[in-house]
Design a protein around this motif. Structure first.
Motif, mmCIF file in Angstrom:
data_model
loop_
_atom_site.group_PDB
_atom_site.id
_atom_site.type_symbol
_atom_site.label_atom_id
_atom_site.label_comp_id
_atom_site.label_asym_id
_atom_site.label_seq_id
_atom_site.Cartn_x
_atom_site.Cartn_y
_atom_site.Cartn_z
ATOM 1 N N SER A 181 50.293 -60.296 -92.648
ATOM 2 C CA SER A 181 50.999 -58.793 -93.434
ATOM 3 C C SER A 181 52.480 -58.626 -93.144
ATOM 4 O O SER A 181 52.963 -57.881 -93.527
ATOM 5 C CB SER A 181 50.004 -57.572 -93.023
ATOM 6 N N TYR A 182 52.751 -59.288 -91.965
ATOM 7 C CA TYR A 182 54.175 -59.288 -91.623
ATOM 8 C C TYR A 182 54.824 -60.585 -91.883
ATOM 9 O O TYR A 182 55.925 -60.913 -91.192
ATOM 10 C CB TYR A 182 54.255 -58.844 -90.002
ATOM 11 N N ASP A 183 54.551 -61.218 -92.639
ATOM 12 C CA ASP A 183 54.960 -62.586 -92.895
ATOM 13 C C ASP A 183 54.995 -63.389 -91.691
ATOM 14 O O ASP A 183 56.018 -64.242 -91.632
ATOM 15 C CB ASP A 183 56.283 -62.505 -93.843
ATOM 16 N N CYS A 184 53.790 -63.500 -91.024
ATOM 17 C CA CYS A 184 53.843 -64.286 -89.710
ATOM 18 C C CYS A 184 52.825 -65.153 -89.625
ATOM 19 O O CYS A 184 51.711 -64.393 -89.920
ATOM 20 C CB CYS A 184 53.893 -63.292 -88.521
ATOM 21 N N GLN A 185 52.945 -66.145 -89.483
ATOM 22 C CA GLN A 185 51.555 -67.260 -89.694
ATOM 23 C C GLN A 185 51.198 -67.451 -87.964
ATOM 24 O O GLN A 185 52.081 -67.352 -87.115
ATOM 25 C CB GLN A 185 51.620 -68.415 -90.386
ATOM 26 N N TYR A 186 50.021 -67.728 -87.779
ATOM 27 C CA TYR A 186 49.632 -68.238 -86.570
ATOM 28 C C TYR A 186 49.297 -69.760 -86.369
ATOM 29 O O TYR A 186 48.665 -70.308 -87.401
ATOM 30 C CB TYR A 186 48.326 -67.662 -85.901
ATOM 31 N N GLU A 187 49.828 -70.446 -85.634
ATOM 32 C CA GLU A 187 49.443 -71.929 -85.391
ATOM 33 C C GLU A 187 48.991 -71.960 -83.983
ATOM 34 O O GLU A 187 49.623 -71.604 -82.972
ATOM 35 C CB GLU A 187 50.771 -72.595 -85.527
ATOM 36 N N GLU A 188 47.678 -72.611 -83.803
ATOM 37 C CA GLU A 188 47.282 -72.896 -82.642
ATOM 38 C C GLU A 188 47.594 -74.326 -81.784
ATOM 39 O O GLU A 188 47.221 -74.557 -80.915
ATOM 40 C CB GLU A 188 45.755 -73.071 -82.737
ATOM 41 N N SER A 189 48.721 -74.854 -82.490
ATOM 42 C CA SER A 189 49.140 -76.257 -81.993
ATOM 43 C C SER A 189 50.465 -76.378 -81.973
ATOM 44 O O SER A 189 51.091 -76.078 -82.996
ATOM 45 C CB SER A 189 48.374 -77.346 -82.612
ATOM 46 N N TYR A 190 51.194 -76.711 -80.844
ATOM 47 C CA TYR A 190 52.843 -77.048 -80.779
ATOM 48 C C TYR A 190 52.815 -78.004 -81.482
ATOM 49 O O TYR A 190 54.104 -78.035 -82.358
ATOM 50 C CB TYR A 190 53.174 -76.974 -79.246
ATOM 51 N N GLU A 191 52.152 -79.249 -81.548
ATOM 52 C CA GLU A 191 52.474 -80.171 -82.466
ATOM 53 C C GLU A 191 52.557 -79.796 -83.921
ATOM 54 O O GLU A 191 53.313 -80.496 -84.696
ATOM 55 C CB GLU A 191 51.429 -81.306 -82.329
ATOM 56 N N THR A 192 51.573 -79.125 -84.393
ATOM 57 C CA THR A 192 51.687 -78.791 -85.736
ATOM 58 C C THR A 192 52.729 -77.663 -85.920
ATOM 59 O O THR A 192 53.904 -77.883 -87.148
ATOM 60 C CB THR A 192 50.335 -77.812 -86.078
ATOM 61 N N GLY A 193 53.264 -76.710 -84.932
ATOM 62 C CA GLY A 193 54.267 -75.941 -85.105
ATOM 63 C C GLY A 193 55.485 -76.518 -85.345
ATOM 64 O O GLY A 193 56.306 -76.468 -85.996
ATOM 65 N N VAL A 194 55.728 -77.724 -84.281
ATOM 66 C CA VAL A 194 56.953 -78.412 -84.538
ATOM 67 C C VAL A 194 57.292 -79.069 -85.695
ATOM 68 O O VAL A 194 58.338 -79.209 -86.368
ATOM 69 C CB VAL A 194 56.933 -79.441 -83.503
ATOM 70 N N SER A 195 56.025 -79.789 -86.219
ATOM 71 C CA SER A 195 56.145 -80.382 -87.627
ATOM 72 C C SER A 195 56.805 -79.217 -88.670
ATOM 73 O O SER A 195 57.532 -79.760 -89.496
ATOM 74 C CB SER A 195 54.822 -80.771 -88.066
ATOM 75 N N LEU A 196 56.178 -78.065 -88.672
ATOM 76 C CA LEU A 196 56.730 -76.969 -89.533
ATOM 77 C C LEU A 196 58.149 -76.716 -89.349
ATOM 78 O O LEU A 196 58.932 -76.755 -90.348
ATOM 79 C CB LEU A 196 55.947 -75.835 -89.570
ATOM 80 N N VAL A 197 58.542 -76.652 -88.086
ATOM 81 C CA VAL A 197 60.148 -76.498 -87.887
ATOM 82 C C VAL A 197 60.881 -77.695 -88.341
ATOM 83 O O VAL A 197 61.931 -77.429 -88.862
ATOM 84 C CB VAL A 197 60.079 -75.968 -86.316
ATOM 85 N N ARG A 198 60.576 -78.722 -87.898
ATOM 86 C CA ARG A 198 61.202 -80.020 -88.387
ATOM 87 C C ARG A 198 61.493 -80.099 -90.018
ATOM 88 O O ARG A 198 62.397 -80.371 -90.254
ATOM 89 C CB ARG A 198 60.463 -81.323 -87.947
#
Length: 203
Positions: A181-198
């Motif tokens: 609702s605040y345009d914030c998603q949750y990621e339970e893995s730093y590996e997945t999170g890094v992939s999104l950032v890349r």
């Protein structure tokens, strides 16, 4: 892009855990100005307590092993066991200083490049409600309430992401929905999170 992190992000790096490489990459990207790391100031204390508790457990093991090896040293057939394990005992005694050094370095870097979210009365009141609402521990309730409070008052040009491997608590569907609702998603893995950032995206 703002990435919210908490205490296990710090511990991931300090203890060299399985996703520490990806957590380190996030910290490096923040240092390069590619992303913004935001964290509840409350989350800085827990890693030190965790490292101290780990050291206490190791010391108890060392005391037990030392007594056992002294018995072995008095036995000709078993003396070689004690001699072979002495280097292991020595290494175990050095673990604490190594972990503390890595922890202090990680916190220093995070404080230098990250944005600290201070705990206020509004966040604390929300945290008390979150304990029963989401079944969170007092510590996790304060961390989550601090992040939601920051999301509610921050002016954001893009979406954000809360990354934490503590998925058993923060992965709750209701929590995910509130973050969304605040345009914030949750990621339970730093590996997945890094992939999104890349890729420069947050779903």
């Amino acid at each position: 892009m703002t990435i919210y992190v908490e205490s296990n992000f710090i511990l991931e790096i300090a203890l060299g855990q399985e996703e520490s490489h990806y957590a380190m990459e996030l910290l490096s990207k923040a240092e390069n100005g590619d992303i913004t790391l935001a964290f509840p100031s409350f989350a800085l204390s827990e890693p030190f307590a965790t490292v101290t508790q780990r050291d206490r457990r190791r010391k108890a093991v060392i005391r037990s092993m030392t007594g056992l090896f002294k018995d072995f040293e008095r036995s000709d057939p078993h003396r070689h066991i004690a001699e072979s394990m002495n280097p292991v005992i020595h290494e175990l005694r050095n673990v604490y200083q190594n972990e503390v050094s890595r922890l202090e370095s990680t916190v220093k870097r995070l404080l230098h490049v990250g944005r600290s979210i201070e705990l206020d009365s509004t966040s604390y009141e929300a945290a008390l409600e979150n304990e029963s609402r989401y079944g969170l521990s007092p510590q996790d309730s304060i961390i989550y309430a601090s992040i939601v409070r920051d999301l509610s008052v921050s002016v954001r040009a893009d979406r954000s992401c809360f990354m934490s491997r503590n998925w058993k608590d923060f992965g709750d569907p209701d929590i995910r929905a509130e973050l969304a609702s605040y345009d914030c998603q949750y990621e339970e893995s730093y590996e997945t999170g890094v992939s999104l950032v890349r890729k420069g995206i947050v779903r």
